[in-house]
Enzyme design. Structure first.
Site, mmCIF file in Angstrom:
data_model
loop_
_atom_site.group_PDB
_atom_site.id
_atom_site.type_symbol
_atom_site.label_atom_id
_atom_site.label_comp_id
_atom_site.label_asym_id
_atom_site.label_seq_id
_atom_site.Cartn_x
_atom_site.Cartn_y
_atom_site.Cartn_z
ATOM 1 N N ASP A 7 0.869 -1.167 0.000
ATOM 2 C CA ASP A 7 0.000 0.000 0.000
ATOM 3 C C ASP A 7 0.910 1.222 0.000
ATOM 4 O O ASP A 7 2.087 1.137 0.351
ATOM 5 C CB ASP A 7 -0.902 -0.035 1.237
ATOM 6 C CG ASP A 7 -1.863 1.133 1.294
ATOM 7 O OD1 ASP A 7 -2.396 1.515 0.245
ATOM 8 O OD2 ASP A 7 -2.069 1.669 2.396
ATOM 9 N N ASP A 9 -0.230 4.996 0.899
ATOM 10 C CA ASP A 9 -0.503 6.040 1.889
ATOM 11 C C ASP A 9 -0.450 5.481 3.309
ATOM 12 O O ASP A 9 -1.041 4.451 3.609
ATOM 13 C CB ASP A 9 -1.882 6.654 1.617
ATOM 14 C CG ASP A 9 -1.942 7.304 0.247
ATOM 15 O OD1 ASP A 9 -1.016 8.063 -0.083
ATOM 16 O OD2 ASP A 9 -2.899 7.027 -0.493
#
Length: 217
Positions: A7, A9
């Site tokens: 991922d 963020d």
């Protein structure tokens, strides 16, 4: 050789690039301050609560792309990466990526934040493969719409499965690193789910499921 998925963020970087891009537009006077900032904050809270209507959010977040010439957008994006993203990249994240690279793993970022915002950020980590929500581009101009499946929650699984179908890769031995409970559908799919500085919901799930919990901060 395994697939190592990250991922973006609050995982590889120490904040949310989608939210920060909205704040950048506000700070530069590119959008109307009060209404845009209020909506940006609202959508971010809904995301954290797992209540985000992704289509409603994309209609909001992609609208400024349609309002400006692409060349101007790219100039703003370069400034955004320099001033707001590079300071929140994480040394430990770079080290983790390089560890997987040295092991011969295939590196991928999969993120709900749209490709316009994330593509140059992913390049900072030297990661080749990016799955992200894709803004529509026609005749060199963004339309404010998106194409294909939004890369969010179950949509991340859909995009990854489509990518796997067109590649020689499988999920055997795969890793996925994420901070967010919104990524539980994909975390449950890989062989090695890893919670990174997780939110409370993901932390509880990771503890119950005996998944590793790490920090890159």
């Amino acid at each position: 050789m395994s697939l190592a998925i990250f991922d973006l963020d609050n995982t590889l970087i120490a904040d949310d690039s989608d939210f920060l891009w909205g704040q950048f537009l506000v700070d530069r006077g590119i959008v109307e301050k009060d209404l845009y900032e209020q909506a940006n904050n609202k959508f971010y809270e809904e995301y954290k609560q797992g209540k985000l209507d992704i289509v409603e959010f994309l209609n909001f977040s992609l609208a400024p792309l349609a309002a400006h010439d692409a060349s101007q957008l790219y100039q703003w994006r370069e400034e955004f990466v320099e001033t707001m993203i590079k300071p929140i990249t994480l040394n430990a994240a770079h080290e983790l990526v390089e560890k997987h690279r040295a092991a011969g793993d295939t590196l991928m970022v999969i993120t709900a934040t749209n490709r316009f915002v994330t593509e140059p950020i992913v390049k900072l980590y030297g990661i080749e493969h990016l799955l992200a929500t894709t803004p529509e581009l026609k005749d060199g101009q963004y339309t404010g719409k998106f194409i294909d499946t939004p890369c969010f929650q179950d949509g991340k699984v859909k995009q990854l499965q489509d990518w796997l179908a067109d590649s020689m890769h499988t999920l055997a031995g795969s890793y996925f690193y994420s901070d967010s409970h919104n990524d539980l559908p994909l975390l449950k799919l890989v062989d090695n789910p890893i919670a990174v500085d997780p939110d409370d919901t993901l932390r509880a799930t990771a503890q119950k499921s005996d998944w590793p919990i790490i920090s890159l901060r």
